[in-house]
Design an enzyme around this catalytic site. Structure first.
Site, mmCIF file in Angstrom:
data_model
loop_
_atom_site.group_PDB
_atom_site.id
_atom_site.type_symbol
_atom_site.label_atom_id
_atom_site.label_comp_id
_atom_site.label_asym_id
_atom_site.label_seq_id
_atom_site.Cartn_x
_atom_site.Cartn_y
_atom_site.Cartn_z
ATOM 1 N N LYS A 185 6.020 -33.881 21.797
ATOM 2 C CA LYS A 185 4.711 -33.649 21.773
ATOM 3 C C LYS A 185 5.306 -31.976 22.251
ATOM 4 O O LYS A 185 6.070 -32.024 23.560
ATOM 5 C CB LYS A 185 3.241 -33.827 22.027
ATOM 6 C CG LYS A 185 1.621 -33.115 21.430
ATOM 7 C CD LYS A 185 1.717 -33.850 20.783
ATOM 8 C CE LYS A 185 0.529 -33.416 19.472
ATOM 9 N NZ LYS A 185 -0.115 -34.558 18.471
HETATM 10 N N1 GLU Z 1 -0.172 -33.618 15.609
HETATM 11 C C1 GLU Z 1 0.521 -35.291 13.823
HETATM 12 C C2 GLU Z 1 -0.307 -36.268 15.404
HETATM 13 O O1 GLU Z 1 -0.986 -36.986 16.512
HETATM 14 C C3 GLU Z 1 1.321 -35.297 13.152
HETATM 15 C C4 GLU Z 1 2.435 -36.064 14.209
HETATM 16 C C5 GLU Z 1 4.058 -35.917 13.189
HETATM 17 O O2 GLU Z 1 3.193 -35.950 11.416
HETATM 18 O O3 GLU Z 1 4.703 -35.705 13.477
HETATM 19 O O4 GLU Z 1 -0.365 -37.436 14.703
#
Ligand code: GLU
Length: 421
Positions: free
Chosen positions: A111
Protein backbone atom coordinates in the site's frame (compact mmCIF):
# COMPACT_ATOMS: atom_id res chain seq x y z
CA UNK A 1 -12.79 13.78 5.55
CA UNK A 2 -13.73 16.18 8.30
CA UNK A 3 -17.42 15.23 8.49
CA UNK A 4 -16.62 11.55 8.85
CA UNK A 5 -14.44 11.93 11.93
CA UNK A 6 -14.60 8.52 13.50
CA UNK A 7 -13.54 7.17 16.81
CA UNK A 8 -10.56 4.93 16.06
CA UNK A 9 -10.52 2.32 18.81
CA UNK A 10 -7.46 0.68 17.33
CA UNK A 11 -5.18 1.85 14.55
CA UNK A 12 -5.49 0.10 11.18
CA UNK A 13 -2.33 -1.90 11.82
CA UNK A 14 -3.47 -2.82 15.34
CA UNK A 15 -6.83 -4.00 13.97
CA UNK A 16 -5.12 -6.11 11.31
CA UNK A 17 -2.67 -7.54 13.87
CA UNK A 18 -5.45 -8.37 16.37
CA UNK A 19 -7.28 -10.44 13.75
CA UNK A 20 -4.07 -11.92 12.42
CA UNK A 21 -3.06 -13.10 15.90
CA UNK A 22 -6.37 -14.89 16.48
CA UNK A 23 -6.21 -16.59 13.07
CA UNK A 24 -2.51 -17.54 13.35
CA UNK A 25 -3.15 -19.07 16.79
CA UNK A 26 -6.08 -21.10 15.44
CA UNK A 27 -3.85 -22.32 12.61
CA UNK A 28 -1.07 -23.27 15.03
CA UNK A 29 1.48 -21.26 13.06
CA UNK A 30 4.80 -21.35 14.89
CA UNK A 31 6.19 -18.26 16.59
CA UNK A 32 8.89 -17.46 14.04
CA UNK A 33 6.60 -17.68 11.04
CA UNK A 34 3.94 -15.67 12.90
CA UNK A 35 6.48 -12.91 13.49
CA UNK A 36 7.53 -12.98 9.82
CA UNK A 37 3.99 -12.86 8.42
CA UNK A 38 2.95 -10.06 10.75
CA UNK A 39 5.84 -7.82 9.74
CA UNK A 40 6.14 -5.92 6.45
CA UNK A 41 9.00 -6.87 4.21
CA UNK A 42 9.93 -3.27 3.33
CA UNK A 43 8.81 0.24 4.30
CA UNK A 44 9.78 3.13 2.06
CA UNK A 45 9.44 6.68 3.39
CA UNK A 46 10.04 9.56 1.00
CA UNK A 47 9.94 13.33 1.39
CA UNK A 48 8.87 14.90 -1.87
CA UNK A 49 9.84 18.47 -2.74
CA UNK A 50 7.27 20.03 -5.06
CA UNK A 51 6.94 23.59 -6.33
CA UNK A 52 3.34 24.74 -5.79
CA UNK A 53 1.60 26.92 -8.38
CA UNK A 54 2.33 29.94 -6.17
CA UNK A 55 6.05 29.31 -6.59
CA UNK A 56 6.39 28.23 -2.94
CA UNK A 57 8.36 25.00 -2.41
CA UNK A 58 6.52 22.43 -0.27
CA UNK A 59 7.69 19.05 1.02
CA UNK A 60 5.18 16.18 1.17
CA UNK A 61 5.64 12.89 3.03
CA UNK A 62 4.97 9.70 1.09
CA UNK A 63 5.01 6.00 1.91
CA UNK A 64 5.05 2.66 0.15
CA UNK A 65 4.91 -0.42 2.35
CA UNK A 66 5.51 -3.82 0.79
CA UNK A 67 4.19 -6.44 3.13
CA UNK A 68 4.82 -9.81 1.54
CA UNK A 69 5.86 -11.29 -1.83
CA UNK A 70 5.56 -15.02 -1.11
CA UNK A 71 2.77 -15.54 -3.69
CA UNK A 72 3.87 -13.00 -6.30
CA UNK A 73 4.64 -9.32 -6.88
CA UNK A 74 3.25 -6.81 -4.39
CA UNK A 75 -0.11 -5.28 -5.25
CA UNK A 76 -2.09 -2.47 -3.72
CA UNK A 77 -3.38 1.07 -4.04
CA UNK A 78 -1.96 4.50 -3.32
CA UNK A 79 -4.08 6.99 -1.34
CA UNK A 80 -3.84 10.75 -1.00
CA UNK A 81 -5.24 12.24 2.21
CA UNK A 82 -4.18 14.70 4.91
CA UNK A 83 -4.46 12.07 7.65
CA UNK A 84 -2.43 9.29 5.99
CA UNK A 85 0.01 7.68 8.43
CA UNK A 86 2.70 5.04 8.11
CA UNK A 87 0.80 2.85 10.58
CA UNK A 88 -2.33 3.00 8.42
CA UNK A 89 -0.38 2.17 5.25
CA UNK A 90 1.40 -0.68 7.06
CA UNK A 91 -1.92 -2.19 8.15
CA UNK A 92 -3.52 -1.79 4.72
CA UNK A 93 -0.46 -3.33 3.01
CA UNK A 94 -0.86 -6.46 5.14
CA UNK A 95 -4.58 -6.51 4.39
CA UNK A 96 -3.71 -6.51 0.68
CA UNK A 97 -1.62 -9.66 1.17
CA UNK A 98 -4.59 -11.37 2.80
CA UNK A 99 -7.07 -9.98 0.25
CA UNK A 100 -5.06 -11.32 -2.72
CA UNK A 101 -4.73 -14.69 -0.99
CA UNK A 102 -8.49 -14.89 -0.29
CA UNK A 103 -9.18 -14.18 -4.00
CA UNK A 104 -6.43 -16.70 -4.78
CA UNK A 105 -4.66 -14.39 -7.23
CA UNK A 106 -0.85 -14.49 -7.57
CA UNK A 107 0.12 -11.33 -5.71
CA UNK A 108 1.50 -10.25 -2.37
CA UNK A 109 0.37 -7.06 -0.69
CA UNK A 110 1.47 -3.43 -0.59
CA UNK A 111 0.00 0.00 0.00
CA UNK A 112 1.14 3.54 -0.58
CA UNK A 113 0.09 6.97 0.48
CA UNK A 114 0.98 10.64 0.33
CA UNK A 115 0.10 13.07 3.11
CA UNK A 116 -1.66 15.84 1.22
CA UNK A 117 -5.10 17.37 0.80
CA UNK A 118 -6.06 16.82 -2.84
CA UNK A 119 -9.05 19.16 -2.50
CA UNK A 120 -6.61 22.03 -2.03
CA UNK A 121 -4.21 21.11 -4.85
CA UNK A 122 -4.45 21.95 -8.55
CA UNK A 123 -4.20 19.27 -11.24
CA UNK A 124 -0.69 20.50 -12.03
CA UNK A 125 0.39 20.24 -8.39
CA UNK A 126 -1.09 16.74 -8.09
CA UNK A 127 0.73 15.70 -11.25
CA UNK A 128 4.09 16.99 -9.94
CA UNK A 129 3.57 15.30 -6.55
CA UNK A 130 2.65 12.02 -8.27
CA UNK A 131 5.59 12.09 -10.68
CA UNK A 132 8.16 12.91 -8.00
CA UNK A 133 6.74 10.24 -5.67
CA UNK A 134 7.00 7.73 -8.55
CA UNK A 135 10.60 8.75 -9.23
CA UNK A 136 11.44 8.28 -5.53
CA UNK A 137 10.05 4.73 -5.38
CA UNK A 138 11.04 3.81 -8.94
CA UNK A 139 13.55 1.08 -8.04
CA UNK A 140 10.98 -0.73 -5.94
CA UNK A 141 8.03 -0.88 -8.35
CA UNK A 142 7.51 -2.66 -11.68
CA UNK A 143 5.34 -5.38 -13.21
CA UNK A 144 7.39 -8.09 -11.47
CA UNK A 145 8.02 -6.14 -8.26
CA UNK A 146 5.15 -4.04 -7.03
CA UNK A 147 2.12 -2.87 -9.00
CA UNK A 148 0.28 0.18 -7.57
CA UNK A 149 -3.38 1.01 -8.23
CA UNK A 150 -5.91 3.68 -7.24
CA UNK A 151 -7.24 4.01 -3.71
CA UNK A 152 -8.80 6.92 -1.79
CA UNK A 153 -8.52 10.20 -3.77
CA UNK A 154 -6.46 8.72 -6.61
CA UNK A 155 -7.84 7.69 -9.98
CA UNK A 156 -7.15 6.69 -13.59
CA UNK A 157 -5.34 9.97 -14.25
CA UNK A 158 -3.02 9.39 -11.29
CA UNK A 159 -2.19 5.95 -12.66
CA UNK A 160 -1.52 7.38 -16.14
CA UNK A 161 1.04 9.81 -14.62
CA UNK A 162 2.74 6.99 -12.69
CA UNK A 163 2.84 4.79 -15.80
CA UNK A 164 4.32 7.61 -17.88
CA UNK A 165 6.95 8.59 -15.28
CA UNK A 166 8.05 4.98 -14.84
CA UNK A 167 8.15 4.43 -18.62
CA UNK A 168 10.20 7.59 -19.22
CA UNK A 169 12.80 6.39 -16.73
CA UNK A 170 13.12 2.86 -18.03
CA UNK A 171 12.92 4.07 -21.66
CA UNK A 172 9.98 2.04 -22.88
CA UNK A 173 6.26 2.07 -22.28
CA UNK A 174 5.41 -0.35 -19.50
CA UNK A 175 1.66 -0.39 -18.99
CA UNK A 176 1.73 -3.29 -16.48
CA UNK A 177 3.51 -1.18 -13.82
CA UNK A 178 0.15 0.06 -12.51
CA UNK A 179 -3.50 -0.99 -12.80
CA UNK A 180 -6.65 1.08 -12.78
CA UNK A 181 -5.37 3.03 -15.80
CA UNK A 182 -7.57 4.65 -18.45
CA UNK A 183 -8.80 1.99 -20.91
CA UNK A 184 -6.96 3.79 -23.74
CA UNK A 185 -3.65 3.32 -21.94
CA UNK A 186 -3.90 -0.39 -21.20
CA UNK A 187 -6.62 -0.25 -18.56
CA UNK A 188 -9.15 -3.05 -18.33
CA UNK A 189 -12.80 -2.89 -19.21
CA UNK A 190 -14.83 -3.18 -16.02
CA UNK A 191 -12.05 -2.07 -13.65
CA UNK A 192 -13.83 1.13 -12.64
CA UNK A 193 -16.94 -0.77 -11.53
CA UNK A 194 -15.06 -3.82 -10.22
CA UNK A 195 -15.00 -3.12 -6.47
CA UNK A 196 -18.70 -2.16 -6.41
CA UNK A 197 -19.58 -5.12 -8.62
CA UNK A 198 -17.62 -7.46 -6.36
CA UNK A 199 -19.52 -6.12 -3.33
CA UNK A 200 -22.78 -6.88 -5.10
CA UNK A 201 -21.69 -10.39 -6.08
CA UNK A 202 -20.68 -11.13 -2.48
CA UNK A 203 -24.00 -9.74 -1.21
CA UNK A 204 -25.86 -11.89 -3.79
CA UNK A 205 -24.18 -14.96 -2.35
CA UNK A 206 -25.24 -14.00 1.18
CA UNK A 207 -28.84 -13.51 -0.01
CA UNK A 208 -28.79 -16.99 -1.51
CA UNK A 209 -27.85 -18.41 1.89
CA UNK A 210 -30.79 -16.62 3.49
CA UNK A 211 -33.22 -17.44 0.66
CA UNK A 212 -33.83 -13.75 0.04
CA UNK A 213 -34.57 -11.95 -3.21
CA UNK A 214 -32.86 -8.77 -4.37
CA UNK A 215 -36.11 -6.84 -4.73
CA UNK A 216 -37.05 -7.45 -1.12
CA UNK A 217 -33.65 -6.36 0.15
CA UNK A 218 -33.12 -2.81 1.45
CA UNK A 219 -29.58 -1.48 1.16
CA UNK A 220 -27.85 1.45 2.85
CA UNK A 221 -24.49 2.58 1.47
CA UNK A 222 -22.04 4.86 3.26
CA UNK A 223 -19.70 6.43 0.69
CA UNK A 224 -20.48 7.62 -2.81
CA UNK A 225 -17.06 7.52 -4.46
CA UNK A 226 -15.72 4.86 -6.76
CA UNK A 227 -16.85 2.00 -4.52
CA UNK A 228 -20.11 3.28 -2.98
CA UNK A 229 -21.35 5.13 -6.07
CA UNK A 230 -20.77 2.17 -8.38
CA UNK A 231 -22.29 -0.25 -5.86
CA UNK A 232 -25.38 1.98 -5.59
CA UNK A 233 -25.79 2.11 -9.36
CA UNK A 234 -25.18 -1.60 -9.98
CA UNK A 235 -27.34 -2.77 -7.08
CA UNK A 236 -30.17 -0.46 -8.12
CA UNK A 237 -29.96 -1.76 -11.71
CA UNK A 238 -29.96 -5.35 -10.43
CA UNK A 239 -33.20 -4.80 -8.48
CA UNK A 240 -32.00 -4.13 -4.94
CA UNK A 241 -33.88 -1.43 -3.06
CA UNK A 242 -31.24 1.20 -2.25
CA UNK A 243 -32.83 3.24 0.56
CA UNK A 244 -29.89 5.29 1.82
CA UNK A 245 -26.63 6.74 0.54
CA UNK A 246 -24.18 8.98 2.41
CA UNK A 247 -20.93 10.75 1.63
CA UNK A 248 -18.52 12.88 3.67
CA UNK A 249 -20.96 15.81 3.71
CA UNK A 250 -24.12 13.97 4.83
CA UNK A 251 -26.67 11.33 3.86
CA UNK A 252 -30.02 10.85 2.16
CA UNK A 253 -32.65 8.32 3.17
CA UNK A 254 -35.89 7.20 1.53
CA UNK A 255 -37.59 4.11 2.95
CA UNK A 256 -39.45 3.58 -0.36
CA UNK A 257 -36.20 3.38 -2.32
CA UNK A 258 -34.04 6.14 -3.76
CA UNK A 259 -34.05 7.14 -7.42
CA UNK A 260 -30.38 6.19 -7.71
CA UNK A 261 -29.72 7.49 -11.27
CA UNK A 262 -31.18 10.88 -10.24
CA UNK A 263 -29.12 10.85 -7.04
CA UNK A 264 -25.91 10.07 -8.93
CA UNK A 265 -26.69 12.85 -11.39
CA UNK A 266 -27.09 15.20 -8.40
CA UNK A 267 -23.70 14.01 -7.09
CA UNK A 268 -22.06 14.67 -10.48
CA UNK A 269 -23.51 18.19 -10.51
CA UNK A 270 -22.99 19.21 -6.87
CA UNK A 271 -20.19 16.82 -5.74
CA UNK A 272 -22.38 15.56 -2.86
CA UNK A 273 -25.58 13.64 -2.06
CA UNK A 274 -26.49 16.53 0.24
CA UNK A 275 -29.49 18.55 -0.89
CA UNK A 276 -30.94 15.76 -3.05
CA UNK A 277 -34.69 16.26 -3.11
CA UNK A 278 -35.73 12.59 -3.33
CA UNK A 279 -35.30 11.74 0.35
CA UNK A 280 -34.81 13.10 3.85
CA UNK A 281 -31.36 14.19 4.97
CA UNK A 282 -29.53 12.30 7.69
CA UNK A 283 -26.03 12.28 9.22
CA UNK A 284 -23.39 10.11 7.59
CA UNK A 285 -22.74 8.12 10.78
CA UNK A 286 -26.39 8.08 11.86
CA UNK A 287 -27.27 6.41 8.54
CA UNK A 288 -25.35 3.29 9.63
CA UNK A 289 -27.88 2.66 12.40
CA UNK A 290 -31.03 2.87 10.25
CA UNK A 291 -33.29 -0.07 9.57
CA UNK A 292 -32.13 -2.00 6.48
CA UNK A 293 -31.18 -5.52 5.35
CA UNK A 294 -27.73 -4.83 3.91
CA UNK A 295 -25.33 -2.20 5.20
CA UNK A 296 -22.45 -1.39 2.88
CA UNK A 297 -19.82 0.91 4.43
CA UNK A 298 -17.74 2.09 1.47
CA UNK A 299 -16.10 5.26 2.74
CA UNK A 300 -13.33 4.94 5.26
CA UNK A 301 -11.96 2.96 8.18
CA UNK A 302 -13.25 2.52 11.76
CA UNK A 303 -16.83 3.68 11.25
CA UNK A 304 -18.30 0.71 13.14
CA UNK A 305 -16.87 0.42 16.65
CA UNK A 306 -17.97 -0.86 20.06
CA UNK A 307 -19.78 2.50 20.42
CA UNK A 308 -22.33 1.91 17.65
CA UNK A 309 -22.12 -1.82 16.74
CA UNK A 310 -25.04 -2.71 19.03
CA UNK A 311 -27.24 -0.24 17.15
CA UNK A 312 -26.56 -1.69 13.67
CA UNK A 313 -29.85 -3.12 12.42
CA UNK A 314 -28.68 -4.70 9.15
CA UNK A 315 -28.73 -8.46 8.77
CA UNK A 316 -25.78 -8.42 6.33
CA UNK A 317 -22.71 -6.18 6.52
CA UNK A 318 -20.82 -5.97 3.23
CA UNK A 319 -17.52 -4.18 3.83
CA UNK A 320 -16.73 -2.14 0.73
CA UNK A 321 -14.19 0.06 2.54
CA UNK A 322 -10.95 -1.26 3.98
CA UNK A 323 -11.13 -1.85 7.73
CA UNK A 324 -14.50 -0.15 8.41
CA UNK A 325 -15.14 -2.29 11.52
CA UNK A 326 -12.98 -2.44 14.66
CA UNK A 327 -12.15 -5.80 16.30
CA UNK A 328 -14.27 -5.04 19.43
CA UNK A 329 -17.21 -4.32 17.11
CA UNK A 330 -16.66 -7.68 15.36
CA UNK A 331 -17.57 -9.53 18.55
CA UNK A 332 -20.72 -7.47 19.08
CA UNK A 333 -21.89 -7.99 15.49
CA UNK A 334 -21.17 -11.70 15.68
CA UNK A 335 -23.13 -12.08 18.94
CA UNK A 336 -26.03 -10.22 17.37
CA UNK A 337 -26.05 -12.56 14.39
CA UNK A 338 -25.02 -10.03 11.72
CA UNK A 339 -23.63 -11.85 8.69
CA UNK A 340 -20.36 -10.00 8.04
CA UNK A 341 -18.74 -10.18 4.61
CA UNK A 342 -15.28 -8.96 5.63
CA UNK A 343 -13.37 -6.34 3.62
CA UNK A 344 -10.66 -8.73 2.43
CA UNK A 345 -13.42 -10.77 0.80
CA UNK A 346 -16.13 -8.21 -0.04
CA UNK A 347 -13.96 -5.55 -1.69
CA UNK A 348 -11.60 -7.97 -3.45
CA UNK A 349 -13.31 -7.31 -6.80
CA UNK A 350 -11.09 -4.27 -7.39
CA UNK A 351 -7.79 -6.05 -7.05
CA UNK A 352 -9.16 -9.05 -8.94
CA UNK A 353 -9.86 -6.96 -12.04
CA UNK A 354 -6.48 -5.27 -11.43
CA UNK A 355 -5.03 -8.74 -11.79
CA UNK A 356 -6.92 -9.15 -15.07
CA UNK A 357 -5.57 -5.79 -16.22
CA UNK A 358 -1.99 -6.82 -15.41
CA UNK A 359 -2.49 -10.09 -17.31
CA UNK A 360 -3.96 -8.29 -20.32
CA UNK A 361 -1.14 -5.72 -20.36
CA UNK A 362 1.50 -8.42 -20.26
CA UNK A 363 -0.19 -10.33 -23.07
CA UNK A 364 -1.03 -7.21 -25.06
CA UNK A 365 -4.42 -8.80 -25.63
CA UNK A 366 -7.57 -7.25 -24.22
CA UNK A 367 -10.79 -8.87 -23.09
CA UNK A 368 -14.36 -7.69 -23.65
CA UNK A 369 -16.20 -6.42 -20.58
CA UNK A 370 -18.54 -9.41 -20.45
CA UNK A 371 -15.56 -11.75 -20.11
CA UNK A 372 -14.00 -9.59 -17.37
CA UNK A 373 -17.28 -9.60 -15.43
CA UNK A 374 -17.79 -13.34 -15.89
CA UNK A 375 -14.28 -14.11 -14.60
CA UNK A 376 -14.74 -11.65 -11.72
CA UNK A 377 -17.95 -13.39 -10.72
CA UNK A 378 -16.22 -16.74 -10.80
CA UNK A 379 -13.42 -15.58 -8.48
CA UNK A 380 -15.78 -13.77 -6.09
CA UNK A 381 -18.14 -16.74 -5.77
CA UNK A 382 -15.23 -19.13 -5.19
CA UNK A 383 -13.75 -16.80 -2.56
CA UNK A 384 -17.10 -16.36 -0.83
CA UNK A 385 -17.78 -20.11 -0.72
CA UNK A 386 -14.21 -20.78 0.41
CA UNK A 387 -14.44 -18.36 3.34
CA UNK A 388 -17.92 -19.40 4.48
CA UNK A 389 -17.08 -23.12 4.28
CA UNK A 390 -13.81 -22.55 6.13
CA UNK A 391 -15.71 -20.70 8.86
CA UNK A 392 -18.26 -23.47 9.23
CA UNK A 393 -15.57 -26.13 9.34
CA UNK A 394 -13.49 -24.35 11.98
CA UNK A 395 -16.45 -22.78 13.81
CA UNK A 396 -15.21 -19.24 13.47
CA UNK A 397 -16.85 -16.09 12.12
CA UNK A 398 -16.35 -15.00 8.51
CA UNK A 399 -13.68 -12.44 9.42
CA UNK A 400 -11.44 -14.93 11.18
CA UNK A 401 -12.21 -17.54 8.50
CA UNK A 402 -11.02 -15.14 5.77
CA UNK A 403 -7.83 -14.41 7.71
CA UNK A 404 -7.22 -18.10 8.39
CA UNK A 405 -7.74 -19.07 4.76
CA UNK A 406 -5.41 -16.30 3.60
CA UNK A 407 -2.69 -16.89 6.19
CA UNK A 408 -2.81 -20.62 5.47
CA UNK A 409 -2.21 -19.99 1.76
CA UNK A 410 0.60 -17.48 2.30
CA UNK A 411 2.26 -19.65 4.98
CA UNK A 412 2.14 -22.61 2.60
CA UNK A 413 3.95 -20.61 -0.11
CA UNK A 414 6.55 -19.39 2.39
CA UNK A 415 7.22 -22.96 3.51
CA UNK A 416 7.52 -24.21 -0.07
CA UNK A 417 9.93 -21.44 -0.99
CA UNK A 418 11.89 -21.65 2.26
CA UNK A 419 13.54 -18.72 3.98
CA UNK A 420 16.54 -17.34 2.05
CA UNK A 421 19.40 -16.52 4.36
N1 GLU B 1 -7.10 0.03 -3.60
C1 GLU B 1 -7.87 -1.13 -3.89
C2 GLU B 1 -7.95 -2.02 -2.67
O1 GLU B 1 -7.76 -1.58 -1.56
C3 GLU B 1 -7.40 -1.84 -5.15
C4 GLU B 1 -5.99 -2.36 -5.10
C5 GLU B 1 -5.49 -2.89 -6.45
O2 GLU B 1 -6.25 -2.95 -7.40
O3 GLU B 1 -4.30 -3.20 -6.50
O4 GLU B 1 -8.25 -3.17 -2.77
Amino acid sequence: MSALETDKELSVYESMAARFDVAARMLNIDEGLTKYLRTPNREIVVHIPVALDSGVLEVFDGYRVQHNIARGPCKGGIRYAPNVTLDEIRGLAAEMTWKCAVANIPFGGAKGGIVCDPSKLSAGELERITRRYTAEILDYIGPERDVPAPDMNTNEQTMAWIMDTYSMHIRHTTTAVVTGKPVDLGGSQGRREATGRGCMIATDQALKRFGRKRDETRVIIQGCGNVGGQAARLMHEAGYKVIGVADMFGGILNAHGLDVPALLMHVTQTKSVKGFAGGESIGNLEILEQDCDVLLPAATESVITSKNAHRIKARILTEGANSPTSPPADDILFQRGVFVIPDILANGGGVTVSYFEWVQDRQGYFWPEALVNERLEHIMVDAFDGVVRYGEKHRVNNRIAAYMLAIDRVAFSVKLRGIYA
